[in-house]
Scaffold this active site. Sequence first.
Site, PDB file in Angstrom:
ATOM      1  N   LYS A  41       0.841  -1.212   0.000  1.00 21.24           N
ATOM      2  CA  LYS A  41       0.000   0.000   0.000  1.00 21.24           C
ATOM      3  C   LYS A  41       0.869   1.252   0.000  1.00 21.24           C
ATOM      4  CE  LYS A  41      -4.232  -1.947   1.837  1.00 21.24           C
ATOM      5  NZ  LYS A  41      -5.205  -2.022   2.926  1.00 21.24           N
ATOM      6  N   ARG A  94      -2.679 -10.015   5.881  1.00 19.46           N
ATOM      7  CA  ARG A  94      -3.172 -10.085   4.497  1.00 19.46           C
ATOM      8  C   ARG A  94      -2.047  -9.610   3.585  1.00 19.46           C
ATOM      9  NH1 ARG A  94      -5.656  -6.567   0.932  1.00 19.46           N
ATOM     10  NH2 ARG A  94      -7.365  -7.418  -0.284  1.00 19.46           N
TER      11      ARG A  94
HETATM   12  C1  7PM Z   1      -5.629   1.069  -0.259  1.00 11.74           C
HETATM   13  C2  7PM Z   1      -4.834   0.348  -1.122  1.00 11.74           C
HETATM   14  C3  7PM Z   1      -6.788   0.520   0.241  1.00 11.74           C
HETATM   15  C4  7PM Z   1      -5.159  -0.940  -1.486  1.00 11.74           C
HETATM   16  C5  7PM Z   1      -7.111  -0.781  -0.120  1.00 11.74           C
HETATM   17  C6  7PM Z   1      -6.328  -1.532  -0.976  1.00 11.74           C
HETATM   18  C7  7PM Z   1      -7.775  -4.448   2.869  1.00 11.74           C
HETATM   19  C8  7PM Z   1      -8.865  -5.239   2.529  1.00 11.74           C
HETATM   20  C9  7PM Z   1      -8.163  -4.180   0.765  1.00 11.74           C
HETATM   21  C10 7PM Z   1      -7.351  -4.406   4.242  1.00 11.74           C
HETATM   22  C11 7PM Z   1      -9.119  -5.959   4.711  1.00 11.74           C
HETATM   23  C12 7PM Z   1      -6.598  -3.272  -2.806  1.00 11.74           C
HETATM   24  C13 7PM Z   1      -6.623  -2.960  -1.330  1.00 11.74           C
HETATM   25  N1  7PM Z   1      -7.341  -3.805   1.748  1.00 11.74           N
HETATM   26  N2  7PM Z   1      -9.523  -5.991   3.430  1.00 11.74           N
HETATM   27  N3  7PM Z   1      -9.086  -5.060   1.212  1.00 11.74           N
HETATM   28  N4  7PM Z   1      -8.064  -5.181   5.106  1.00 11.74           N
HETATM   29  N5  7PM Z   1      -9.759  -6.676   5.640  1.00 11.74           N
HETATM   30  O1  7PM Z   1      -5.987  -4.321  -3.117  1.00 11.74           O
HETATM   31  O2  7PM Z   1      -6.416  -3.708   4.647  1.00 11.74           O
HETATM   32  O3  7PM Z   1      -7.175  -2.508  -3.615  1.00 11.74           O
HETATM   33  S1  7PM Z   1      -8.181  -3.615  -0.867  1.00 11.74           S
END
Ligand code: 7PM
Length: 288
Positions: A222, A256
């Site tokens: 991220k 994760r």
């Molecule tokens: C910013 C960058 C926000 C990338 C989200 C993403 C999480 C999730 C994602 C997390 C849980 C992406 C991710 N991040 N679920 N889903 N926790 N529980 O791959 O931190 O786009 S999405």
Amino acid sequence: MKLIISNNKKVDLTFPKVMGILNVTPDSFFDGGKYNKVSCAVDRVFYMIKNGATFIDIGGESTRPGSDIVEEEEEMDRVIPIIEALASRFDTIISVNTSRTLVMKQSLLVGAHLINDVRCFSEKGSLDVISKFRIPICLVHMKGTPKTMQRKPKYNNIISEIKDFFSEKISYFELHGINKSKLLLDPGFGFGKTVSHNYDLLSNLKEFNCFELPILVGMSRKSMISKFLNVSFDKCMLGSITCAVIAAMQGAKIIRTHDVKETMDALHIVSYILKKSNKFNNKDTNKC
Ligand code: 7PM
């Protein structure tokens, strides 16, 4: 600490476990478009399980900052055939990253075990589905929506704000017949947080052990890593593992990640240190 998945499926969370990410969106920032065919997804998941993943998190909607909403039918078409294929082949725990009631229901009918909803079950009917199936769910903190969340997020005290959010959600779900033992907590790195906010969270992560529920964290590749190190997403693996280690040392139970093998190596060492220092049961934590 144990997580009950179903009558005959339990996960021992004494030591941290890995949740491998399977993005089936065509636009994901890192691995998008590579695993949207069923056979490719099966191969990728086989590789992640072989390398030590306990959970697989499947997402058909990109929730990265600024992303657009995906049509329901499109999300269904992306994830359901893959869940079906995985459930019939592997004994892994299948988590589905969705906010849609219909996707939740259909996923559970074809064999998914856990629902990970970054919008915290705000869609109508989703609560009924999760209570009926009695599956574990992940409660994620997000300020705003994926479209707007990174527009100057502000907090007075990010830790107490997220603690209040968790307290409120735990009470709400208990009131609606969902047993507390079914809940996982995730402070939501990158969801309405600046880089500095994310590091405030990471440096105080142990505070969330006060709920006596498993903590899940997702920092893999991220912007808290890429922006901070000023490198592209594909050069973020070591930074991501460093963050995973910092979280696991504070008692985070599920990591994760895109990089299962490398994260597992790090977590083996973390687990051994936690064992030697007797810190694996989070008994030294205060009440909330
Ligand atoms: C910013 C960058 C926000 C990338 C989200 C993403 C999480 C999730 C994602 C997390 C849980 C992406 C991710 N991040 N679920 N889903 N926790 N529980 O791959 O931190 O786009 S999405």
